[in-house]
Motif scaffolding. Sequence first.
Motif, mmCIF file in Angstrom:
data_model
loop_
_atom_site.group_PDB
_atom_site.id
_atom_site.type_symbol
_atom_site.label_atom_id
_atom_site.label_comp_id
_atom_site.label_asym_id
_atom_site.label_seq_id
_atom_site.Cartn_x
_atom_site.Cartn_y
_atom_site.Cartn_z
ATOM 1 N N ALA A 89 97.114 51.147 76.034
ATOM 2 C CA ALA A 89 96.722 51.857 74.547
ATOM 3 C C ALA A 89 97.327 53.032 74.302
ATOM 4 O O ALA A 89 97.527 53.915 75.083
ATOM 5 C CB ALA A 89 95.141 51.961 74.769
ATOM 6 N N ASP A 90 97.573 53.244 72.925
ATOM 7 C CA ASP A 90 98.389 54.241 72.647
ATOM 8 C C ASP A 90 97.424 55.537 72.682
ATOM 9 O O ASP A 90 96.347 55.397 72.288
ATOM 10 C CB ASP A 90 98.866 54.323 71.143
ATOM 11 N N ALA A 91 97.870 56.571 73.198
ATOM 12 C CA ALA A 91 97.228 57.848 73.154
ATOM 13 C C ALA A 91 96.741 58.388 71.636
ATOM 14 O O ALA A 91 97.396 58.034 70.779
ATOM 15 C CB ALA A 91 97.781 58.955 73.759
ATOM 16 N N PRO A 92 95.673 58.941 71.503
ATOM 17 C CA PRO A 92 95.107 59.599 70.174
ATOM 18 C C PRO A 92 96.319 60.537 69.837
ATOM 19 O O PRO A 92 96.971 61.156 70.460
ATOM 20 C CB PRO A 92 93.983 60.244 70.384
ATOM 21 N N GLY A 93 96.671 60.010 68.418
ATOM 22 C CA GLY A 93 97.591 61.310 67.645
ATOM 23 C C GLY A 93 97.358 62.474 67.604
ATOM 24 O O GLY A 93 98.238 63.514 67.239
ATOM 25 N N THR A 94 95.987 63.060 67.979
ATOM 26 C CA THR A 94 95.608 64.371 67.787
ATOM 27 C C THR A 94 95.820 65.141 69.156
ATOM 28 O O THR A 94 95.835 64.568 70.174
ATOM 29 C CB THR A 94 94.282 64.501 67.410
ATOM 30 N N THR A 95 96.038 66.577 69.055
ATOM 31 C CA THR A 95 95.900 67.237 70.194
ATOM 32 C C THR A 95 94.607 67.523 70.760
ATOM 33 O O THR A 95 93.642 67.783 70.038
ATOM 34 C CB THR A 95 96.506 68.708 69.957
ATOM 35 N N LEU A 96 94.505 67.276 72.001
ATOM 36 C CA LEU A 96 93.163 67.208 72.461
ATOM 37 C C LEU A 96 92.828 68.599 73.171
ATOM 38 O O LEU A 96 93.801 69.280 74.118
ATOM 39 C CB LEU A 96 92.817 65.965 73.549
ATOM 40 N N PRO A 97 91.689 69.194 73.356
ATOM 41 C CA PRO A 97 91.330 70.545 74.148
ATOM 42 C C PRO A 97 91.562 70.216 75.489
ATOM 43 O O PRO A 97 91.090 68.941 76.085
ATOM 44 C CB PRO A 97 89.843 70.845 73.548
ATOM 45 N N ASP A 98 91.495 71.269 76.391
ATOM 46 C CA ASP A 98 91.442 71.059 77.681
ATOM 47 C C ASP A 98 90.000 70.669 78.117
ATOM 48 O O ASP A 98 88.982 71.012 77.546
ATOM 49 C CB ASP A 98 91.878 72.476 78.578
ATOM 50 N N GLY A 99 90.045 70.058 79.220
ATOM 51 C CA GLY A 99 88.432 69.672 79.759
ATOM 52 C C GLY A 99 88.693 68.469 80.458
ATOM 53 O O GLY A 99 89.666 67.944 81.040
ATOM 54 N N ARG A 100 87.217 67.922 81.169
ATOM 55 C CA ARG A 100 87.264 66.839 81.737
ATOM 56 C C ARG A 100 87.063 65.605 80.958
ATOM 57 O O ARG A 100 86.443 65.459 80.147
ATOM 58 C CB ARG A 100 86.097 66.822 82.817
ATOM 59 N N TYR A 101 87.879 64.565 81.226
ATOM 60 C CA TYR A 101 88.060 63.255 80.316
ATOM 61 C C TYR A 101 87.674 62.033 81.124
ATOM 62 O O TYR A 101 87.883 61.870 82.492
ATOM 63 C CB TYR A 101 89.389 63.186 79.617
ATOM 64 N N THR A 102 86.986 61.075 80.573
ATOM 65 C CA THR A 102 87.074 59.837 81.213
ATOM 66 C C THR A 102 87.404 58.753 80.261
ATOM 67 O O THR A 102 87.317 58.979 78.930
ATOM 68 C CB THR A 102 85.487 59.420 81.546
ATOM 69 N N LEU A 103 88.072 57.713 80.698
ATOM 70 C CA LEU A 103 88.791 56.600 79.692
ATOM 71 C C LEU A 103 87.727 55.284 80.573
ATOM 72 O O LEU A 103 87.788 55.078 81.291
ATOM 73 C CB LEU A 103 90.092 56.443 80.178
ATOM 74 N N VAL A 104 86.905 55.042 79.327
ATOM 75 C CA VAL A 104 86.128 53.928 79.796
ATOM 76 C C VAL A 104 86.657 52.562 79.109
ATOM 77 O O VAL A 104 87.065 52.640 78.318
ATOM 78 C CB VAL A 104 84.800 54.154 78.794
ATOM 79 N N TRP A 105 86.707 51.481 80.070
ATOM 80 C CA TRP A 105 87.306 50.145 79.822
ATOM 81 C C TRP A 105 86.597 49.058 80.222
ATOM 82 O O TRP A 105 85.570 48.953 80.931
ATOM 83 C CB TRP A 105 88.842 50.362 80.190
ATOM 84 N N ARG A 106 86.948 47.853 79.475
ATOM 85 C CA ARG A 106 86.158 46.550 80.117
ATOM 86 C C ARG A 106 87.474 45.542 79.718
ATOM 87 O O ARG A 106 87.852 45.369 78.623
ATOM 88 C CB ARG A 106 85.202 46.407 78.984
ATOM 89 N N VAL A 107 87.508 44.625 80.509
ATOM 90 C CA VAL A 107 88.496 43.656 80.471
ATOM 91 C C VAL A 107 87.777 42.381 81.336
ATOM 92 O O VAL A 107 86.801 42.349 81.611
ATOM 93 C CB VAL A 107 89.835 43.629 81.399
#
Length: 184
Positions: A89-107
Motif C-alpha cells: 500500500a502506498d503511504a499517505p501523501g501527508t506528513t504525519l505527526p510523531d506517535g504510536r501507529y498501528t497498521l490494521v490489515w486483512r487478507v
Amino acid sequence: MHPTLRGRSVLLCLLTGLLVLLPGLAASAHSALIGSNPQTGSTVQALPEQLELRFNEPVSDISPAMVLRRDGDTVATLRPRADGTRLLADAPGTTLPDGRYTLVWRVVSADGHPIDGVVAFTLGDGRTPAIAAPTQRTASDVSSTSRYGAYALGGLAALVLLAAVVVLVRRSRTTPTSDKDHTR
C-alpha cells in the motif's frame, strides 16, 4: 458378528476417523505474517513510500482498505494490493505527526480463510514507546490459535474413533457365533 463383517466395521470406523481428522489438519495451514516494512515494534523516522506486509505463502486482499491509526484514531485509509506473498500500500501523501501507529490489515490466505492482524510501530524520534508486540494480534497469533483448535478437534476425533473401535471389538467378543452362520 461374522469375522468378515467385524473387519469391515473396524475398517469403516478407521476411514470415518480419517475423514474427520483431515479437515482439521487442513485448517492449520493458514498464511502467517513473516515480516513488514515498517517492522512491528520498530521506530522509524519517516514512513516508507510503500508499506509492505510479507507472508509465508501467497495472499489475496479482501478488504478495500488497510487502516493506519495513531494512538487508536484513524489517520489514513490505504488501498492495498496483493502481489504474491506481499500486500503493498502506498503511504499517505501527508506528513504525519510523531506517535504510536498501528497498521490494521486483512487478507485471504492461500487456503481461502481470511486472516487479519496489526503491525505496531513508532514514528518519530523514538521518545514515544512503541506498542508492546505481545498485546498485538498478528496473523501468526491467529494462525497458531487456529492450529491449536484444529489439533484439539483432531484429538477429539481420535478419541471418538478409539471408543468406536473398542465398542466394536467388545461387541464382537461377546456376540456368540452359531454353527448356522458358518454353514451358509
